[in-house]
Scaffold this active site. Structure first.
Site, mmCIF file in Angstrom:
data_model
loop_
_atom_site.group_PDB
_atom_site.id
_atom_site.type_symbol
_atom_site.label_atom_id
_atom_site.label_comp_id
_atom_site.label_asym_id
_atom_site.label_seq_id
_atom_site.Cartn_x
_atom_site.Cartn_y
_atom_site.Cartn_z
ATOM 1 N N HIS A 107 0.879 -1.174 0.000
ATOM 2 C CA HIS A 107 0.000 0.000 0.000
ATOM 3 C C HIS A 107 0.919 1.228 0.000
ATOM 4 O O HIS A 107 2.023 1.162 0.562
ATOM 5 C CB HIS A 107 -0.838 0.118 1.279
ATOM 6 C CG HIS A 107 -1.734 -1.026 1.603
ATOM 7 N ND1 HIS A 107 -1.309 -2.145 2.261
ATOM 8 C CD2 HIS A 107 -3.063 -1.197 1.391
ATOM 9 C CE1 HIS A 107 -2.331 -2.965 2.443
ATOM 10 N NE2 HIS A 107 -3.407 -2.431 1.926
ATOM 11 N N ASP A 110 2.388 1.982 3.326
ATOM 12 C CA ASP A 110 3.359 1.016 3.863
ATOM 13 C C ASP A 110 4.774 1.464 3.529
ATOM 14 O O ASP A 110 5.707 1.257 4.297
ATOM 15 C CB ASP A 110 3.200 -0.374 3.227
ATOM 16 C CG ASP A 110 1.820 -0.945 3.364
ATOM 17 O OD1 ASP A 110 1.106 -0.520 4.284
ATOM 18 O OD2 ASP A 110 1.462 -1.820 2.550
HETATM 19 C C1 XLS Z 1 -7.550 -6.779 4.612
HETATM 20 C C2 XLS Z 1 -7.064 -6.971 3.250
HETATM 21 C C3 XLS Z 1 -5.927 -6.051 2.827
HETATM 22 C C4 XLS Z 1 -5.794 -6.061 1.335
HETATM 23 C C5 XLS Z 1 -5.021 -4.933 0.754
HETATM 24 O O1 XLS Z 1 -8.287 -7.599 5.155
HETATM 25 O O2 XLS Z 1 -6.711 -8.302 3.098
HETATM 26 O O3 XLS Z 1 -4.748 -6.400 3.454
HETATM 27 O O4 XLS Z 1 -5.221 -7.240 0.896
HETATM 28 O O5 XLS Z 1 -5.595 -3.709 1.024
#
Ligand code: XLS
Ligand code: NI
Ligand code: NI
Length: 442
Positions: A107, A110
């Protein structure tokens, strides 16, 4: 693969992880994942296309609603946000290259901490994009997908693209624009939308129809921007039924496929399925995979496992061989992922506090998939599994059944067939026999 350490090595005690085979006693070795080994016509590396998730491994700090951080990792210490982000990138690439994996995912937030200043965030992400470009070039590691975090900031508490406030929606647009720019600059092969807050808590204050139309328009607008700027990859929607929002619009694979069809998005979007999201929706992961494969929309997957006693996304590392073997049967029969791969959207537990625990977790997950791939290929090639399933439908080979399938048999003709042939035989579905086949090949 070249091991990439920054100025300081963050995983000093961990060697490069190599394939040593099932007999090894080395905890820092693969027992099953032999990247160049050919299984069912492709290398393991090409079937599995593993990716490390930035957020869980390098940002996750073990904090939970009841307690503070427990993962006190060295890459997360520098007070300067840009230097801290670079340290994190160094740690990420050291781990990915030591694991010998081809991909990573992130993200925007991140990669580098965001503030409330849009232009400053764009600038920060651009600086880190340049840093990551160099890391990718030096190592050969690639970006499987990028995404924007449209759920953590308080402005998104009522949704991002489905927020009742257009001003918030515009901020989501700004973030997606910058995340797409970064993904394109890094040669990202796909881009993910996970709608964590795209849903509602109460219908009393929600115009659901309007919100879903806004979601669709936001996806179209984002797609158009990315295409205009040279993005040729696939967009993925990641379904999840709830958490953090009570009711999420991207509930499950079937719901998302209907939505994509309704808003004419099937040409650009596919699905990124997550194991623990499937179980939260009341499905097995296998069910979700089959739905996606049957629609030609299995883009990618987020690997983890849930906890049967808990009703939330525990995001544990995958270890369940039965579940994974049944999943690999579907993935293999479907011809693999369309554009994506297997992203470890999984986190080490709060009390797994050593940097080395990140390696044990990934090694276990990687080996569980590799072993399941081998097992599933073996089942498809050598067992009666496919034949038994096909045989259940053999009555549809008759001329009358073929006419039904073609849409040329009337209800009267079905009635006459029933009368002529009397009561159908009682036929076993042989479920236990089939379950034994899976276990016999494990
Ligand atoms: C949350 C999601 C998130 C997505 C990416 O439950 O899995 O981590 O994979 O935004
Ligand atoms: Ni996910
Ligand atoms: Ni999840």
């Amino acid at each position: 693969m070249k091991i990439l350490t920054g100025k300081t090595a963050f995983f000093d005690s961990v060697p490069a992880i190599k394939y040593e085979g099932p007999q090894t006693t080395n905890p820092f070795a693969y027992r099953w994942y032999d990247e160049n080994k050919t299984v069912a016509g492709k290398t393991m590396k090409d079937w599995l296309r593993f990716a490390v998730a930035y957020w869980h491994s390098f940002n996750g700090n073990g904090a939970d609603p009841f307690g503070e951080a427990t993962h006190l990792f060295a890459w997360d210490k520098n007070p300067d946000p840009i230097q801290r982000a670079k340290d994190k990138a160094d740690a990420a690439f050291e781990m990915i290259t030591k694991l010998g994996l081809p991909y990573y995912c992130f993200h925007d937030v991140d990669v580098v901490d965001y503030t409330n200043d849009v232009a400053d965030n764009e600038n920060r992400l651009r600086q880190l994009t340049a840093y990551l470009q160099q890391k990718q070039a030096d190592s050969g590691v690639k970006l499987l997908w990028g995404t924007a975090n449209l759920f953590s900031h308080r402005r998104y508490m009522n949704g991002a693209s489905t927020n009742p406030d257009f001003h918030v929606l515009a901020h989501a647009g700004a973030q997606v624009k910058a995340a797409l720019d970064a993904t394109i600059a890094l040669g990202g092969e796909n881009y993910v939308f996970w709608g964590g807050r795209e849903g509602y808590m109460s219908l009393l204050n929600t115009n659901m129809k309007k919100e879903k139309e806004h979601l669709a328009r936001f996806l179209q607008t984002s797609r158009d921007y990315a295409r205009k700027n040279g993005f040729t990859g696939t967009f993925f929607i990641e379904p999840k039924p709830c958490e953090p929002t009570k009711h999420q619009y991207d509930y499950d694979a079937e719901t998302v496929i209907g939505f994509l069809r309704q808003y004419d998005l099937l040409g650009d979007f596919k699905l990124n399925l997550e194991v623990n999201h499937a179980t939260l929706a009341g499905h097995t992961f296998q069910h979700e995979l089959q739905v996606a494969v049957d629609a030609g929309l299995l883009g990618s997957m987020d690997a983890n496992r849930g906890d049967y006693q808990n009703g939330w996304d525990t995001d544990q590392f995958p270890t369940n061989l039965n579940e994974l073997t049944e999943s690999m049967l579907i993935i293999l029969e479907g011809g693999g992922f369309k554009g994506g791969g297997i992203n470890f959207d999984a986190k080490i537990r709060r009390n797994s506090t050593d940097p080395a625990d990140l390696f044990h977790a990934h090694i276990g997950g990687i080996d569980a998939f590799a072993r399941s791939l081998v097992t599933a290929a073996n089942i498809l090639e050598n067992s009666e599994y496919k034949k038994l399933r096909e045989q259940r439908y053999q009555s549809f080979n008759s001329a009358e059944a073929k006419a039904f399938e073609a849409g040329t048999a009337s209800l009267e003709q079905l009635r006459d067939y029933a009368v002529k042939n009397g009561e159908p035989a009682v036929t076993s579905g042989r479920q236990e026999y089939l379950e034994n086949i899976i276990n016999n090949y494990l």
